[in-house]
Design a protein around this motif. Structure first.
Motif, PDB file in Angstrom:
ATOM      1  N   ILE A 145      -2.468   3.604  -5.825  1.00 38.44           N
ATOM      2  CA  ILE A 145      -2.242   4.938  -5.636  1.00 38.44           C
ATOM      3  C   ILE A 145      -1.523   5.551  -6.990  1.00 38.44           C
ATOM      4  N   GLY A 146      -2.025   6.129  -7.416  1.00 43.49           N
ATOM      5  CA  GLY A 146      -1.174   6.979  -8.628  1.00 43.49           C
ATOM      6  C   GLY A 146      -1.439   8.835  -8.463  1.00 43.49           C
ATOM      7  N   ILE A 147      -0.517   9.664  -9.419  1.00 43.10           N
ATOM      8  CA  ILE A 147      -0.375  10.902  -9.368  1.00 43.10           C
ATOM      9  C   ILE A 147      -0.677  11.100 -10.705  1.00 43.10           C
ATOM     10  N   VAL A 148      -1.311  11.743 -10.700  1.00 36.87           N
ATOM     11  CA  VAL A 148      -1.655  11.577 -12.088  1.00 36.87           C
ATOM     12  C   VAL A 148      -2.290  12.889 -12.283  1.00 36.87           C
ATOM     13  N   GLY A 149      -1.872  13.877 -13.941  1.00 29.77           N
ATOM     14  CA  GLY A 149      -2.505  15.007 -13.975  1.00 29.77           C
ATOM     15  C   GLY A 149      -3.956  14.721 -14.118  1.00 29.77           C
ATOM     16  N   LYS A 150      -5.151  16.064 -13.570  1.00 31.41           N
ATOM     17  CA  LYS A 150      -6.432  15.866 -14.205  1.00 31.41           C
ATOM     18  C   LYS A 150      -6.795  16.017 -15.042  1.00 31.41           C
ATOM     19  N   ASP A 151      -6.407  16.456 -16.343  1.00 34.92           N
ATOM     20  CA  ASP A 151      -6.607  16.825 -17.960  1.00 34.92           C
ATOM     21  C   ASP A 151      -6.618  14.924 -17.976  1.00 34.92           C
ATOM     22  N   THR A 152      -5.438  13.782 -17.967  1.00 34.33           N
ATOM     23  CA  THR A 152      -6.032  12.384 -17.943  1.00 34.33           C
ATOM     24  C   THR A 152      -6.846  11.880 -17.399  1.00 34.33           C
ATOM     25  N   LEU A 153      -7.322  12.011 -16.240  1.00 37.02           N
ATOM     26  CA  LEU A 153      -8.597  11.738 -15.801  1.00 37.02           C
ATOM     27  C   LEU A 153      -9.768  12.624 -16.719  1.00 37.02           C
ATOM     28  N   LEU A 154      -9.870  13.409 -16.820  1.00 34.58           N
ATOM     29  CA  LEU A 154     -11.343  13.697 -17.668  1.00 34.58           C
ATOM     30  C   LEU A 154     -11.122  13.699 -19.191  1.00 34.58           C
TER      31      LEU A 154
ATOM     32  N   PHE B 201     -12.026   4.550 -10.769  1.00 34.65           N
ATOM     33  CA  PHE B 201     -10.603   4.412  -9.758  1.00 34.65           C
ATOM     34  C   PHE B 201     -11.276   5.622  -8.529  1.00 34.65           C
ATOM     35  N   TYR B 202     -10.883   5.827  -7.460  1.00 35.59           N
ATOM     36  CA  TYR B 202     -11.029   6.954  -6.198  1.00 35.59           C
ATOM     37  C   TYR B 202      -9.969   7.859  -6.843  1.00 35.59           C
ATOM     38  N   GLU B 203     -10.172   9.296  -7.154  1.00 36.17           N
ATOM     39  CA  GLU B 203      -9.891  10.174  -6.944  1.00 36.17           C
ATOM     40  C   GLU B 203      -9.926  11.323  -5.780  1.00 36.17           C
ATOM     41  N   VAL B 204      -8.710  11.295  -4.529  1.00 39.92           N
ATOM     42  CA  VAL B 204      -9.014  11.692  -3.770  1.00 39.92           C
ATOM     43  C   VAL B 204      -8.319  13.438  -3.294  1.00 39.92           C
ATOM     44  N   LEU B 205      -7.631  13.455  -3.645  1.00 40.08           N
ATOM     45  CA  LEU B 205      -6.666  14.646  -3.384  1.00 40.08           C
ATOM     46  C   LEU B 205      -6.481  15.630  -4.678  1.00 40.08           C
ATOM     47  N   ASP B 206      -6.800  16.483  -4.603  1.00 40.61           N
ATOM     48  CA  ASP B 206      -5.894  17.241  -5.418  1.00 40.61           C
ATOM     49  C   ASP B 206      -4.311  17.808  -5.126  1.00 40.61           C
ATOM     50  N   LEU B 207      -3.753  17.597  -5.107  1.00 39.02           N
ATOM     51  CA  LEU B 207      -2.401  18.461  -4.763  1.00 39.02           C
ATOM     52  C   LEU B 207      -1.936  19.341  -4.535  1.00 39.02           C
ATOM     53  N   GLU B 208      -2.712  20.038  -6.049  1.00 40.83           N
ATOM     54  CA  GLU B 208      -2.113  21.956  -6.292  1.00 40.83           C
ATOM     55  C   GLU B 208      -0.977  21.400  -6.838  1.00 40.83           C
ATOM     56  N   ILE B 209      -0.684  20.510  -7.272  1.00 41.32           N
ATOM     57  CA  ILE B 209       0.987  20.995  -7.935  1.00 41.32           C
ATOM     58  C   ILE B 209       0.891  20.776  -9.864  1.00 41.32           C
ATOM     59  N   GLY B 210       1.689  21.468 -10.606  1.00 39.77           N
ATOM     60  CA  GLY B 210       1.460  21.131 -12.290  1.00 39.77           C
ATOM     61  C   GLY B 210       0.275  21.931 -12.804  1.00 39.77           C
TER      62      GLY B 210
ATOM     63  N   CYS C  28     -11.510  24.673 -17.785  1.00 39.16           N
ATOM     64  CA  CYS C  28     -11.446  24.357 -17.013  1.00 39.16           C
ATOM     65  C   CYS C  28      -9.753  24.609 -15.410  1.00 39.16           C
ATOM     66  N   ASP C  29      -9.517  24.563 -15.027  1.00 43.99           N
ATOM     67  CA  ASP C  29      -7.947  24.478 -14.254  1.00 43.99           C
ATOM     68  C   ASP C  29      -8.047  22.821 -14.418  1.00 43.99           C
ATOM     69  N   ILE C  30      -6.922  22.972 -14.677  1.00 46.36           N
ATOM     70  CA  ILE C  30      -6.866  20.944 -14.215  1.00 46.36           C
ATOM     71  C   ILE C  30      -5.043  21.457 -13.191  1.00 46.36           C
ATOM     72  N   SER C  31      -5.284  20.396 -12.417  1.00 47.39           N
ATOM     73  CA  SER C  31      -3.394  19.452 -11.644  1.00 47.39           C
ATOM     74  C   SER C  31      -3.833  18.600 -11.133  1.00 47.39           C
ATOM     75  N   ALA C  32      -2.863  17.877 -10.529  1.00 45.50           N
ATOM     76  CA  ALA C  32      -2.149  17.093  -9.989  1.00 45.50           C
ATOM     77  C   ALA C  32      -3.204  16.051  -9.442  1.00 45.50           C
ATOM     78  N   ARG C  33      -3.843  15.603  -9.816  1.00 39.90           N
ATOM     79  CA  ARG C  33      -4.329  14.272  -8.834  1.00 39.90           C
ATOM     80  C   ARG C  33      -3.591  12.837  -7.832  1.00 39.90           C
ATOM     81  N   MET C  34      -4.196  13.073  -6.344  1.00 45.80           N
ATOM     82  CA  MET C  34      -4.003  11.086  -6.384  1.00 45.80           C
ATOM     83  C   MET C  34      -5.090  10.702  -6.158  1.00 45.80           C
ATOM     84  N   ILE C  35      -5.424   9.251  -7.204  1.00 47.56           N
ATOM     85  CA  ILE C  35      -6.224   8.457  -7.600  1.00 47.56           C
ATOM     86  C   ILE C  35      -5.954   7.297  -7.051  1.00 47.56           C
TER      87      ILE C  35
END
Length: 215
Positions: free
Chosen positions: A73-82, A88-97, A182-189
């Motif tokens: 599992i990883g916790i990383v910003g949506k900016d990095t994912l984009l 990998f699977y992006e499974v949750l928007d953690l609504e932080i950052g 676009c809006d970005i926040s931390a995601r769980m992958i």
């Protein structure tokens, strides 16, 4: 001794790390080792429900560790994912950052003014390229590693694409937001193989994390 399978979690160092640790702490995970790191690289947290090893890496490396299975599992910003676009699977928007991507420039700038291609400076060329592709605008991208706000001021670029949180840095340097992207926040992958081989443990972490962020 906990008999559930060990889950390795890669956390992005810094601001996201602190917010993520609070989430895991709310889930009942013992995060004392993470709060008193010293020189350690891996932090083991175990109880009857969880058997977790955390480690801290830079944001771009989180996706690499997860893609190759070194982390489940990883916790990383949506900016990095984009920007990275890995497997990998992006499974949750953690609504932080929370913050946003925006096109910014000096006051008075207009994209449709003049005949020459506009020069856009950014740390995120893939994000910027896709944004202007959707708008069918032909631009020249300039990759910047440091303070991208400097580029329009010294004439290197006409505008920038960057992450904006409060907008204070832009304002202090005489720049304004031209358009929000676009809006970005931390995601769980999650690693694709881990979702199969450690499904029960991974799904429990996803479900419990979801409960915390949706309280």
């Amino acid at each position: 001794m906990c008999d559930v399978k060990n889950i390795k979690i890669a956390l992005t160092k810094g601001r996201l790390e602190k917010a993520a640790v609070k989430i895991f702490e709310s889930m009942g995970v013992d995060t004392k080792e993470l709060e008193d790191k010293g020189r350690k690289l891996i932090f083991h947290c175990e109880n009857d429900l969880y058997n977790i090893d955390f480690f801290l890496v830079k944001a771009p490396d989180v996706t690499t560790y997860v893609e190759y299975g070194a982390a489940d599992i990883g916790i990383v910003g949506k900016d990095t994912l984009l920007e990275k676009n890995k497997e990998f699977y992006e499974v949750l928007d953690l609504e932080i950052g929370k913050c946003r991507f925006a096109l910014a420039a000096l006051k008075g700038f207009k994209m449709d003014e003049g005949y020459s291609r506009k020069k856009i400076a950014t740390k995120y060329p893939n994000v910027a390229r896709e944004f202007f592709r959707r708008k069918e605008q032909d631009i020249e991208l300039i990759k910047i590693e440091g303070s991208v706000e400097l580029a329009p001021i010294v004439g290197l670029a006409d505008a920038i694409v960057d992450i904006v949180e409060t907008g204070s840095t832009l304002k202090e340097n005489g720049l304004v937001i031209i358009e929000e992207i676009c809006d970005i926040s931390a995601r769980m992958i999650v690693n694709k193989a881990s979702m199969k081989t450690k499904r029960e443990e991974v799904m429990k972490i996803i479900e419990e994390t979801s409960k915390i962020i949706n309280k």
